[in-house]
Design a protein around this motif. Structure first.
Motif, PDB file in Angstrom:
ATOM      1  N   SER A  79       3.036  -0.738   4.711  1.00  0.00           N
ATOM      2  CA  SER A  79       1.581  -0.854   4.836  1.00  0.00           C
ATOM      3  C   SER A  79       0.937   0.516   4.920  1.00  0.00           C
ATOM      4  N   LEU A  80      -0.192   0.650   4.242  1.00  0.00           N
ATOM      5  CA  LEU A  80      -0.994   1.871   4.336  1.00  0.00           C
ATOM      6  C   LEU A  80      -1.810   1.822   5.620  1.00  0.00           C
ATOM      7  N   SER A  81      -2.002   2.952   6.245  1.00  0.00           N
ATOM      8  CA  SER A  81      -2.777   2.984   7.485  1.00  0.00           C
ATOM      9  C   SER A  81      -4.243   2.628   7.248  1.00  0.00           C
ATOM     10  N   ASP A  82      -4.784   2.979   6.061  1.00  0.00           N
ATOM     11  CA  ASP A  82      -6.193   2.677   5.781  1.00  0.00           C
ATOM     12  C   ASP A  82      -6.382   1.370   5.019  1.00  0.00           C
ATOM     13  N   GLY A  83      -5.314   0.636   4.769  1.00  0.00           N
ATOM     14  CA  GLY A  83      -5.392  -0.697   4.175  1.00  0.00           C
ATOM     15  C   GLY A  83      -5.842  -0.720   2.726  1.00  0.00           C
ATOM     16  N   GLN A  84      -6.344  -1.870   2.345  1.00  0.00           N
ATOM     17  CA  GLN A  84      -6.766  -2.167   0.986  1.00  0.00           C
ATOM     18  C   GLN A  84      -8.027  -1.390   0.609  1.00  0.00           C
ATOM     19  N   GLN A  85      -8.092  -0.876  -0.620  1.00  0.00           N
ATOM     20  CA  GLN A  85      -9.267  -0.142  -1.110  1.00  0.00           C
ATOM     21  C   GLN A  85      -9.585  -0.595  -2.526  1.00  0.00           C
ATOM     22  N   THR A  86     -10.124  -1.795  -2.670  1.00  0.00           N
ATOM     23  CA  THR A  86     -10.385  -2.354  -3.989  1.00  0.00           C
ATOM     24  C   THR A  86     -11.551  -1.658  -4.672  1.00  0.00           C
ATOM     25  N   GLU A  87     -11.606  -1.826  -5.994  1.00  0.00           N
ATOM     26  CA  GLU A  87     -12.728  -1.308  -6.764  1.00  0.00           C
ATOM     27  C   GLU A  87     -13.947  -2.181  -6.496  1.00  0.00           C
TER      28      GLU A  87
END
Length: 193
Positions: free
Chosen positions: A140-148
Motif C-alpha cells: 500500500s502507498l502511504s498517500d493512497g489512490q490518486q485517480t485522474e
C-alpha cells in the motif's frame, strides 16, 4: 493472401478517433471499415495489471464508472501507455497500479509471451493493444489512490480468487480485462496458489 489499404481518412476525432479504412481483398473487391482507437494520441497501447496478495490469496479489483453503459463495472487497474509519461508498458502498469489501486512494488510477471511484444489486440475494429501483467505482493502507498480527474473508482482489496472467477463468468469485466484476469488465475495456479 494480401489485403491492400487503398486509403484512410479521419471521420471523427475527440477523445477517441474513428478512421475510415478502405481496403482491397485478394479477389479485387473493395471494402470500407470504421476503425476505432481510444488511445490514438499515444502509442495505441494499454497496460492492465492484476494485483495479488500471496498471504491472503486475494486480488485487488476496482469498480469504476463506465460512461458508455452508464454503470459501474468491475475492473483491474489499467490505463494508457503514454510514452511522454511512461518509458514502457510495464512503467504504465506500475503507474496505473499506484493511481487506481494505491499499490506499489511487488514481483512483476508479464502474462503474454515475448512473441507478443505489441500486446493483445483489443478488437478487430480497434487499433489499440493491451499489455497484461500480474503483480505479486504489492504494498500500500502511504498517500493512497490518486485517480485522474475523470475517473470514478472504488478499490476492493481482498477479493478471493473464487469470487474473481465468479465475476469473470458473470460477464462483469470488459473483454481485455477478462483475458488478463483469466491468464493471471492460470499463472497463479501454475505457481501453486
Amino acid at each position: 493472401k494480401r489485403v491492400v489499404v487503398q486509403r484512410e481518412s479521419v471521420v471523427f476525432k475527440r477523445y477517441g478517433r474513428v478512421v475510415e479504412r478502405v481496403v482491397t481483398y485478394p479477389d479485387g473487391s473493395e471494402h470500407a471499415f470504421d476503425i476505432w482507437s481510444k488511445n490514438f494520441r499515444n502509442s495505441q497501447e494499454f497496460a492492465i495489471v492484476v494485483p495479488f496478495n500471496s498471504t491472503t490469496r486475494c486480488v485487488t479489483l476496482v469498480r469504476e464508472y463506465y460512461p458508455a453503459p452508464h454503470a459501474f463495472h468491475w475492473g483491474l487497474p489499467a490505463g494508457n501507455v503514454e510514452r511522454s509519461r511512461h518509458s514502457t508498458p510495464l512503467g504504465a502498469a506500475k503507474a496505473e497500479l499506484a493511481e487506481e489501486a494505491g499499490l506499489t512494488g511487488g514481483e512483476w510477471i508479464t502474462l503474454l509471451s515475448e512473441s507478443c511484444a505489441r500486446g493483445m489486440v483489443q478488437d478487430k475494429y480497434q487499433q489499440d493493444w493491451s499489455h497484461l501483467f500480474l503483480v505479486i505482493d504489492p504494498e500500500s502507498l502511504s498517500d493512497g489512490q490518486q485517480t485522474e480527474h475523470e475517473e470514478l473508482i472504488e478499490i476492493h482489496h481482498n477479493v478471493s480468487l473464487e469470487k474473481a472467477r465468479e465475476l469473470v463468468y458473470a460477464g462483469s469485466f470488459q473483454a481485455n480485462q477478462t483475458a488478463c484476469l483469466l491468464l493471471a488465475l492460470d499463472k497463479l495456479h501454475a505457481l501453486g496458489y
